[in-house]
Motif scaffolding. Structure first.
Motif, PDB file in Angstrom:
ATOM      1  N   VAL A 274      -2.204  15.851 -16.773  1.00 47.58           N
ATOM      2  CA  VAL A 274      -3.015  14.692 -16.403  1.00 47.58           C
ATOM      3  C   VAL A 274      -2.184  13.807 -15.497  1.00 47.58           C
ATOM      4  CG1 VAL A 274      -4.216  12.639 -17.244  1.00 47.58           C
ATOM      5  CG2 VAL A 274      -4.397  14.785 -18.508  1.00 47.58           C
ATOM      6  N   TRP A 275      -2.815  13.345 -14.424  1.00 51.15           N
ATOM      7  CA  TRP A 275      -2.121  12.560 -13.403  1.00 51.15           C
ATOM      8  C   TRP A 275      -2.803  11.205 -13.227  1.00 51.15           C
ATOM      9  CZ3 TRP A 275       1.960  15.491 -11.625  1.00 51.15           C
ATOM     10  CH2 TRP A 275       1.866  16.867 -11.815  1.00 51.15           C
ATOM     11  N   VAL A 276      -2.018  10.220 -12.834  1.00 53.35           N
ATOM     12  CA  VAL A 276      -2.536   8.888 -12.526  1.00 53.35           C
ATOM     13  C   VAL A 276      -2.720   8.782 -11.023  1.00 53.35           C
ATOM     14  CG1 VAL A 276      -2.186   6.401 -12.752  1.00 53.35           C
ATOM     15  CG2 VAL A 276      -1.236   7.956 -14.471  1.00 53.35           C
ATOM     16  N   ARG A 277      -3.883   8.340 -10.594  1.00 54.64           N
ATOM     17  CA  ARG A 277      -4.106   8.095  -9.166  1.00 54.64           C
ATOM     18  C   ARG A 277      -3.381   6.803  -8.783  1.00 54.64           C
ATOM     19  NH1 ARG A 277      -8.872  11.115  -7.880  1.00 54.64           N
ATOM     20  NH2 ARG A 277     -10.137  11.563  -9.731  1.00 54.64           N
ATOM     21  N   THR A 278      -2.408   6.892  -7.926  1.00 59.65           N
ATOM     22  CA  THR A 278      -1.683   5.718  -7.475  1.00 59.65           C
ATOM     23  C   THR A 278      -1.728   5.650  -5.962  1.00 59.65           C
ATOM     24  OG1 THR A 278       0.549   6.621  -7.107  1.00 59.65           O
ATOM     25  CG2 THR A 278      -0.095   6.174  -9.393  1.00 59.65           C
ATOM     26  N   ILE A 279      -1.250   4.546  -5.437  1.00 57.21           N
ATOM     27  CA  ILE A 279      -1.226   4.390  -3.987  1.00 57.21           C
ATOM     28  C   ILE A 279      -0.215   5.341  -3.346  1.00 57.21           C
ATOM     29  CG2 ILE A 279      -1.967   1.995  -4.092  1.00 57.21           C
ATOM     30  CD1 ILE A 279       0.991   1.232  -3.617  1.00 57.21           C
ATOM     31  N   ARG A 520      -6.949   1.787  -8.713  1.00 58.00           N
ATOM     32  CA  ARG A 520      -7.935   0.790  -9.122  1.00 58.00           C
ATOM     33  C   ARG A 520      -7.332  -0.604  -9.140  1.00 58.00           C
ATOM     34  NH1 ARG A 520      -8.393  -1.478 -13.786  1.00 58.00           N
ATOM     35  NH2 ARG A 520      -7.016   0.074 -14.693  1.00 58.00           N
ATOM     36  N   ALA A 521      -6.091  -0.721  -9.618  1.00 51.76           N
ATOM     37  CA  ALA A 521      -5.432  -2.029  -9.637  1.00 51.76           C
ATOM     38  C   ALA A 521      -5.219  -2.538  -8.213  1.00 51.76           C
ATOM     39  CB  ALA A 521      -4.103  -1.943 -10.375  1.00 51.76           C
ATOM     40  N   ALA A 522      -4.834  -1.645  -7.301  1.00 50.63           N
ATOM     41  CA  ALA A 522      -4.660  -2.045  -5.908  1.00 50.63           C
ATOM     42  C   ALA A 522      -5.971  -2.540  -5.317  1.00 50.63           C
ATOM     43  CB  ALA A 522      -4.122  -0.861  -5.096  1.00 50.63           C
ATOM     44  N   ASP A 523      -7.062  -1.851  -5.634  1.00 45.09           N
ATOM     45  CA  ASP A 523      -8.394  -2.246  -5.171  1.00 45.09           C
ATOM     46  C   ASP A 523      -8.742  -3.643  -5.679  1.00 45.09           C
ATOM     47  OD1 ASP A 523     -10.971  -2.311  -4.257  1.00 45.09           O
ATOM     48  OD2 ASP A 523     -11.628  -0.493  -5.261  1.00 45.09           O
ATOM     49  N   MET A 668       5.041 -13.897  -8.118  1.00 43.26           N
ATOM     50  CA  MET A 668       4.785 -12.456  -8.189  1.00 43.26           C
ATOM     51  C   MET A 668       5.913 -11.702  -7.515  1.00 43.26           C
ATOM     52  SD  MET A 668       0.670 -12.001  -7.492  1.00 43.26           S
ATOM     53  CE  MET A 668       0.715 -10.232  -7.830  1.00 43.26           C
ATOM     54  N   ASN A 669       6.371 -10.639  -8.169  1.00 43.34           N
ATOM     55  CA  ASN A 669       7.386  -9.790  -7.555  1.00 43.34           C
ATOM     56  C   ASN A 669       6.836  -9.172  -6.281  1.00 43.34           C
ATOM     57  OD1 ASN A 669       9.291 -10.243  -9.552  1.00 43.34           O
ATOM     58  ND2 ASN A 669       8.554  -8.561 -10.815  1.00 43.34           N
ATOM     59  N   ARG A 670       7.723  -8.985  -5.319  1.00 48.44           N
ATOM     60  CA  ARG A 670       7.300  -8.436  -4.033  1.00 48.44           C
ATOM     61  C   ARG A 670       7.177  -6.909  -4.105  1.00 48.44           C
ATOM     62  NH1 ARG A 670       6.404 -13.340  -3.354  1.00 48.44           N
ATOM     63  NH2 ARG A 670       6.780 -14.380  -1.363  1.00 48.44           N
ATOM     64  N   VAL A 671       6.342  -6.466  -5.024  1.00 45.72           N
ATOM     65  CA  VAL A 671       6.076  -5.040  -5.151  1.00 45.72           C
ATOM     66  C   VAL A 671       4.669  -4.769  -4.651  1.00 45.72           C
ATOM     67  CG1 VAL A 671       7.735  -4.627  -7.002  1.00 45.72           C
ATOM     68  CG2 VAL A 671       5.439  -5.417  -7.570  1.00 45.72           C
ATOM     69  N   ALA A 672       4.185  -3.556  -4.887  1.00 51.79           N
ATOM     70  CA  ALA A 672       2.934  -3.142  -4.256  1.00 51.79           C
ATOM     71  C   ALA A 672       1.764  -4.039  -4.633  1.00 51.79           C
ATOM     72  CB  ALA A 672       2.634  -1.693  -4.623  1.00 51.79           C
ATOM     73  N   GLY A 673       1.712  -4.490  -5.898  1.00 54.68           N
ATOM     74  CA  GLY A 673       0.586  -5.320  -6.320  1.00 54.68           C
ATOM     75  C   GLY A 673       0.476  -6.585  -5.492  1.00 54.68           C
ATOM     76  N   TRP A 674       1.583  -7.268  -5.290  1.00 53.38           N
ATOM     77  CA  TRP A 674       1.564  -8.489  -4.483  1.00 53.38           C
ATOM     78  C   TRP A 674       1.140  -8.178  -3.056  1.00 53.38           C
ATOM     79  CZ3 TRP A 674       4.806  -9.440  -0.222  1.00 53.38           C
ATOM     80  CH2 TRP A 674       4.641 -10.703   0.352  1.00 53.38           C
ATOM     81  N   ARG A 675       1.582  -7.057  -2.532  1.00 44.47           N
ATOM     82  CA  ARG A 675       1.247  -6.738  -1.144  1.00 44.47           C
ATOM     83  C   ARG A 675      -0.254  -6.533  -0.956  1.00 44.47           C
ATOM     84  NH1 ARG A 675       5.560  -6.303   1.947  1.00 44.47           N
ATOM     85  NH2 ARG A 675       7.593  -6.024   0.941  1.00 44.47           N
ATOM     86  N   PHE A 676      -0.911  -5.897  -1.911  1.00 48.28           N
ATOM     87  CA  PHE A 676      -2.359  -5.712  -1.773  1.00 48.28           C
ATOM     88  C   PHE A 676      -3.102  -7.034  -1.936  1.00 48.28           C
ATOM     89  CE2 PHE A 676      -1.272  -1.277  -2.239  1.00 48.28           C
ATOM     90  CZ  PHE A 676      -2.177  -0.675  -1.376  1.00 48.28           C
ATOM     91  N   LEU A 677      -2.639  -7.885  -2.833  1.00 48.24           N
ATOM     92  CA  LEU A 677      -3.234  -9.212  -2.955  1.00 48.24           C
ATOM     93  C   LEU A 677      -3.092  -9.972  -1.641  1.00 48.24           C
ATOM     94  CD1 LEU A 677      -4.430 -11.459  -4.844  1.00 48.24           C
ATOM     95  CD2 LEU A 677      -2.073 -12.147  -5.270  1.00 48.24           C
ATOM     96  N   ASP A 678      -1.909  -9.917  -1.062  1.00 47.82           N
ATOM     97  CA  ASP A 678      -1.663 -10.646   0.183  1.00 47.82           C
ATOM     98  C   ASP A 678      -2.414 -10.018   1.354  1.00 47.82           C
ATOM     99  OD1 ASP A 678      -0.076 -12.962   1.167  1.00 47.82           O
ATOM    100  OD2 ASP A 678       0.743 -11.460   2.547  1.00 47.82           O
ATOM    101  N   VAL A 759       5.812  -0.958   4.625  1.00 51.98           N
ATOM    102  CA  VAL A 759       6.573  -0.790   3.380  1.00 51.98           C
ATOM    103  C   VAL A 759       5.851   0.108   2.388  1.00 51.98           C
ATOM    104  CG1 VAL A 759       7.469  -2.058   1.379  1.00 51.98           C
ATOM    105  CG2 VAL A 759       7.747  -2.999   3.655  1.00 51.98           C
ATOM    106  N   LEU A 760       4.514   0.123   2.416  1.00 53.15           N
ATOM    107  CA  LEU A 760       3.752   0.903   1.438  1.00 53.15           C
ATOM    108  C   LEU A 760       3.986   2.396   1.626  1.00 53.15           C
ATOM    109  CD1 LEU A 760       0.387  -1.070   1.433  1.00 53.15           C
ATOM    110  CD2 LEU A 760       2.110  -1.004  -0.385  1.00 53.15           C
ATOM    111  N   PRO A 761       3.887   3.184   0.553  1.00 53.73           N
ATOM    112  CA  PRO A 761       4.172   4.623   0.640  1.00 53.73           C
ATOM    113  C   PRO A 761       3.142   5.363   1.484  1.00 53.73           C
ATOM    114  CG  PRO A 761       3.272   4.071  -1.502  1.00 53.73           C
ATOM    115  CD  PRO A 761       3.535   2.769  -0.822  1.00 53.73           C
TER     116      PRO A 761
END
Length: 831
Positions: A274-279, A520-523, A668-678, A759-761
């Motif tokens: 089972v895999w998690v769909r990530t960015i 989904r979280a990125a969305d 917010m840490n400057r990780v992927a979540g913050w980047r999608f919010l911004d 920066v995003l993968p």
């Protein structure tokens, strides 16, 4: 003087305690936790009551309880869309260490018994084969999954977490009212209760030697990690989603334990894993702690209508590619039909007598038990033997309390399908004290106790999840849903060792990574950013509308073409319907009209709804500000009678929005979540500015048009500091569209987006730019070389359309959702 005040405070406390105890009347025939069987207050209760009687306990608890609102602690009644605030009582259930040791031993034995039963039912099947259990007790349960017969649990256990609902009977013994083995909930709420109550009574919490919950959750986390094949597994908490009755608890628990909160659409089964769909593509899920019922886990093999599970999940479990806990099918031991056999099963499987007996239960699938229940029906409680076979019953009900028509229907069903029902003894539960209207009153309660498998063996949480009833009926049959909840304190007679979750040694590797953000979280973060930016832009337009209506001169923002242009944008954005009515009505409706999809209050609610789906990623401060903003707007509905009141409310909304923006930028840490919010904010801000420029900075723009444009773009101070002359078209256009140093300009938004995308993968390893970059880079180059005098409406509209195309490209690339979602490029990085 200080001594006099202290003496007076102690006297007031003693008087208050005496009033409480003198007015405390236990319920007839029910044991009471405070008074005990001897009718005298228990000493472990008195220490707590003396303290809160001598202090302004209501005020102190009220301050701590605000944490409930700020953190969004809530629950949902099945069938309701709106959430309810978490109803926590300030008085905890207090139990002595000696009594708790007996409870813990009984719960551990019960967990071992349930594990042994499951191992037999899904293994050799001797209990049914040798007649110890009737086959119908097993096969009659919808939670018995034939697809899992013969499948050994990848972790070696069927139950990682077990819970039991307990009540104290009239003889002082604790009884098991229900077993919870499917996907036990409540541990996260127990943790939240402790956080709130320990804020209210920090000194008392320590002085009474209350056992802490952190060691249990640390052991739970280590136990789950030990079930995986890899040393550093990815542990997920599988949730039914934001409309689950206990979604807040799931998010809170995932955040506290550091688990990835996922839904069915976040996962995909492939190649026996089972895999998690990530960015960053598919990432392996090693362990899944589920809150989804077994029947909904896999639409291929179980409930085909399920949208909560993952097609192929059971096959991945069978192949050993993922550990799912509790094991699918574990819910079969929750059936009330099985409770009638618990004592004999314990003797057979464990060679022991039950330490915690369950409430007396007779399964009507046996002729002798059916006859007994029918003969005593008027004095019994009747309950469904299995989930989903309730008929006229939603849960345990006293037969005597049913209406005549319901009695007749139940008798007919009992005669036709007796195996669907059990009869249960009507037991009197004990009561505990609660504070109501300044008085101490007894109320019935049910205690849920949690047991987890850890590397050191089974371990019981030193506390639990207590539910109390609003009514005074102490019959156990009515405790299916508690009206309120209480913390549970286990007090020791010696100091409790303090524990930290900090790990020491060289075995903990330091990491600095972007993070594998679920799609989904990125969305959700992307759309949260867009909603917040659209809210701010709309609020700025409402403020400008207020100013134009209030100004006594005919100049500022015109009341003419400029005013009509502003109103037209609000209509286009859905904040106003039609022409919006009179000017004052337009102001009020744009702010508060709940029927207008683009009004400020509806945009705030959209942002809150989006944020509620990812609470584990937002701080309590962020959520609290968002809740306050909605409450202020909703509370002000109907209270705006003039433009000045509207202006005050919109200014308050803008201050809240500025606070949210500041928290996002600084906390917010400057990780992927913050980047999608911004990125969501940047795209929305750039597109909004393009529309403002097209509407207000055309070739025939007036001074009022340009002045309003600078207001909406929050660039008045920058312009006046830079240009001594008055407003001019090309300088204004350059500042709001092309100036890379103006944080509100379109060029600045595009440069920020370039940084995020870089920066995003990436999913491709051929060096070719992905779709978002192919759209963004030409736009950035064009804005960098554009001249303000050549900024015609067609150009600006093309920039706006390009930004929306970029938003779609980001969605296609990163927001891969749904069981049948197909990425636009080949997924890589299956690690």
């Amino acid at each position: 003087m200080a001594d006099d005040n202290s003496t007076a405070a102690r006297r007031r406390g003693a008087d208050q305690l005496k009033r409480w105890l003198d007015g405390y009347r236990t319920l007839p025939g029910a044991p009471d936790e405070l008074m005990g069987l001897g009718g005298q207050p228990a000493e472990h209760w008195m220490g707590f009551l003396r303290e809160i009687a001598g202090a302004a306990s209501d005020d102190r608890f009220g301050m701590a309880a605000r944490h409930i609102r700020d953190s969004g602690a809530s629950y949902r009644i099945y069938g309701e869309e709106a959430e309810r605030s978490w109803p926590l009582d300030p008085v905890p259930l207090i139990l002595s260490q000696g009594e708790w040791d007996e409870i813990s031993a009984g719960v551990i034995q019960r967990a071992e018994l349930m594990e042994a039963v499951l191992r037999d039912l899904y293994g050799e099947g001797r209990l049914v084969g040798e007649g110890v259990l009737p086959a119908a007790v097993v096969t009659g349960s919808p939670d018995f999954l034939r697809a899992m017969r013969g499948v050994a649990p990848p972790a070696g256990r069927y139950l990682q977490v077990y819970a039991a609902d307990l009540g104290r009977g009239p003889d002082g013994r604790w009884w098991v009212l229900e077993d919870k083995a499917q996907a036990p909930s409540g541990a996260g709420y127990a943790l939240e209760n402790r956080l709130v109550v320990s804020r209210a009574y920090p000194n008392l919490y320590t002085s009474l030697n209350v056992h802490r919950l952190a060691p249990f959750f640390d052991a739970l986390r280590r136990g789950l990690a030990a079930t995986a094949e890899r040393d550093e597994p990815r542990i997920c908490l599988l949730s039914p989603g934001p409309f689950s009755q206990t979604y807040f608890e799931q998010a809170h628990l995932a955040r506290y334990l550091g688990f990835l909160l996922v839904e069915g659409d976040d996962l995909v089964a492939r190649d026996g894993k089972v895999w998690v769909r990530t960015i960053a593509g598919l990432k392996r899920a090693d362990v899944i702690l589920r809150r989804v019922d077994s029947d909904f886990l896999d639409p291929l093999e179980l409930n085909a209508a399920s949208r909560l599970g993952v097609p192929g999940m059971l096959e991945a479990i069978r192949s050993g590619g993922v550990t799912v806990l509790n094991m699918p099918g574990a819910g079969v031991v929750e059936s009330r039909a099985l409770m009638g056999f618990s004592a004999s099963l314990c003797r057979r499987l464990l060679g022991e007598e039950l330490k915690l007996p369950n409430i007396a239960t007779w399964w009507c699938g046996q002729p002798r038990e059916q006859a007994l229940v029918e003969a005593e029906l008027e004095h019994m409680a009747v309950a469904p033997a299995f989930p989903g076979h309730a008929g006229p019953l939603a849960g345990p009900r006293l037969f005597a309390d049913l209406a005549p028509g319901q009695k007749a229907e139940l008798r007919a069903r009992l005669a036709d399908r007796p195996g669907d029902f059990v009869g249960q003894e009507v037991a009197q539960l004990s009561t505990m004290p609660v504070l109501r209207n300044g008085r101490l009153e007894p109320t019935p309660f049910v205690l849920r106790v949690f047991c987890a498998a850890t590397p050191e063996g089974l371990r019981v949480m030193p506390g639990g999840f207590c539910r109390t009833s609003d009514g005074a009926d102490v019959r156990a049959v009515f405790m299916g849903e508690g009206a309120r909840t209480n913390d549970v304190w286990i007090v020791d007679d010696k100091p409790v060792e303090r524990m930290t979750l900090i790990q020491t040694g060289e075995d903990v590797k330091v990491r600095r990574i972007l993070g594998h953000l679920p799609s989904r979280a990125a969305d959700n973060l992307f759309w949260l950013g867009r909603y917040l930016e659209r809210t701010e832009a709309t609020a700025r337009m409402v403020r400008a509308l207020c100013s134009s209506v209030m100004d006594s001169e005919s100049a500022l923002h015109g009341r003419g073409q400029t005013f009509e242009a502003l109103r037209a944008i609000l209509v286009d954005w859905g904040a106003l319907k039609g022409d919006g009515g009179l000017a004052a009505d337009a102001v009020r409706n744009s702010l508060q009209d709940a029927s207008a999809w683009g009004s400020v209050i509806n945009l705030v609610r959209s942002a809150k709804r989006t944020a509620s789906g990812m609470r584990e990623r937002l701080s309590a401060d962020f959520w609290g500000l968002l809740v306050d903003l909605e409450a202020d707007l909703a509370g002000g509905a109907g209270s705006i009678h003039n433009e000045a009141e509207a202006l005050e409310q919109v200014e308050n909304a803008l201050r809240h929005l500025a606070g949210l923006s500041g928290l996002a930028q600084e906390n917010m840490n400057r990780v992927a979540g913050w980047r999608f919010l911004d990125m969501g904010r940047r795209i929305e801000r750039g597109a909004n500015t393009c529309q403002f420029v097209r509407t207000l900075a055309h070739d025939e723009a007036s001074i009022d048009d340009l002045d309003l444009l600078l207001d909406l773009n929050d660039s008045q101070i920058t312009y006046r500091a830079r240009y001594i002359i008055g407003l001019a078209l090309n300088p204004v256009r350059d500042l709001v569209m092309l100036d890379p140093f103006n944080t509100r300009s379109v060029a600045f938004q595009v440069e920020a987006l370039k940084e995020h995308i870089a920066v995003l993968p990436t999913l491709q390893e051929d060096g070719i730019a992905e779709a978002p970059s192919r759209i963004l880079l030409p736009l950035a180059a064009e804005l960098e070389t554009e001249d303000a005098s050549a900024l015609f409406a067609d150009n600006v509209q093309r920039y706006e359309e390009t930004l929306f195309s970029l938003a779609n490209a980001i969605a296609d690339r990163f927001f891969l959702q749904g069981a049948n979602a197909v990425p636009t490029v080949k997924l890589v990085g299956l690690a």
